[in-house]
Design a protein around this motif. Structure first.
Motif, short mmCIF file in Angstrom:
data_model
loop_
_atom_site.label_atom_id
_atom_site.label_comp_id
_atom_site.label_asym_id
_atom_site.label_seq_id
_atom_site.Cartn_x
_atom_site.Cartn_y
_atom_site.Cartn_z
N GLY A 153 14.66 11.96 3.47
CA GLY A 153 13.98 11.52 1.96
C GLY A 153 13.82 10.68 1.18
O GLY A 153 12.66 10.09 0.19
N ALA A 154 13.96 9.66 2.18
CA ALA A 154 13.27 7.77 2.27
C ALA A 154 11.77 7.91 2.55
O ALA A 154 10.57 8.80 3.28
CB ALA A 154 14.23 7.20 3.14
N ARG A 155 10.81 7.75 2.08
CA ARG A 155 9.59 7.03 1.81
C ARG A 155 8.83 5.72 2.76
O ARG A 155 9.17 4.94 2.21
CB ARG A 155 8.36 7.52 0.76
N PRO A 156 7.80 5.92 3.29
CA PRO A 156 7.75 4.68 4.27
C PRO A 156 7.26 4.07 2.97
O PRO A 156 6.37 4.15 2.76
CB PRO A 156 7.01 4.65 5.14
N ARG A 157 7.23 2.28 2.53
CA ARG A 157 6.42 1.17 1.59
C ARG A 157 5.40 0.95 2.42
O ARG A 157 4.59 0.76 1.99
CB ARG A 157 7.07 0.57 0.39
N PHE A 158 5.94 -0.06 3.19
CA PHE A 158 5.29 -1.03 4.04
C PHE A 158 6.19 -1.70 4.96
O PHE A 158 7.03 -1.67 5.18
CB PHE A 158 4.58 -2.62 3.37
#
Length: 208
Positions: free
Chosen positions: A50-55
């Motif tokens: 469920g984690a999504r990369p931000r930067f």
């Protein structure tokens, strides 16, 4: 005491052209530290369900030497946004909590570290607010003069100096000086990668 002072700046045209990823910001050192490039990326092996990369934070423009990654969402009870700061191999370095969107008065930014420490930074320190109140008549006159001059700009601004410290702590591991846009981290008290990540989030004004 070891300290690193840095600014966050837009990349130059040359840096944009040479970057092997979509370059967003550049962390430029003023004293100590190194130039760090901020752009898209994801930790090797993923960041959990469920984690999504931000930067991502990189030492090089090619994107081959990652310093760390910031991903979301991370389950939390806050009304703001919780972000996870990960090392190059996905190891947990800390969590960042941004203020709720409705927070107007001294918005609270939090850094939660793996050892249980919580560093809270409120928009505008107590000292900066005192100075602001004392000098507010002068600022009002200056703004009236600017308005009469028709510049379309305003000199009035609320205190934005921020210091991240523990509830009972005196010395702040991370400080932001609003007048100069400068960040200063004490690297003996806070991992510089977490400080870089917090500065990027803080400077962007949004973690969405």
């Amino acid at each position: 005491m070891s300290a690193v002072t840095f600014h966050i700046r837009p990349p130059s045209e040359r840096e944009r052209n040479e970057a092997g990823f979509r370059l967003q910001k550049v962390i430029r050192p003023r004293r100590g530290g190194e130039t760090v490039y901020v752009g898209h990326g994801a930790p090797a092996g993923g960041a959990g369900a469920g984690a999504r990369p931000r930067f991502a934070l990189y030492r090089d423009l090619a994107g081959r030497e990652p310093l760390g990654f910031v991903v979301r969402p991370v389950a939390g009870r806050s009304s703001g946004v919780r972000l996870a700061v990960l090392g190059p191999r996905g190891e947990a370095l800390g969590e960042l909590e941004t203020p709720a969107k409705r927070a107007r008065w001294r918005p609270r930014h939090e850094i939660r570290l793996p050892d249980g420490r919580v560093l809270a930074g409120h928009g505008g320190t107590a000292t900066s607010w005192v100075v602001f109140v004392v000098l507010s008549p002068l600022w009002l006159v200056v703004n009236l003069l600017w308005a009469v001059g028709g510049s379309g700009d305003a000199a009035w601004s609320l205190p934005v100096r921020t210091a991240w410290r523990r509830r009972q702590g005196f010395r702040a591991p991370l400080k932001y000086h609003g007048m100069t846009g400068r960040y200063r981290v004490r690297t003996d008290r806070l991992d510089v990668r977490v400080a870089y990540a917090q500065a990027v989030v803080h400077g962007s004004g949004s973690a969405s």
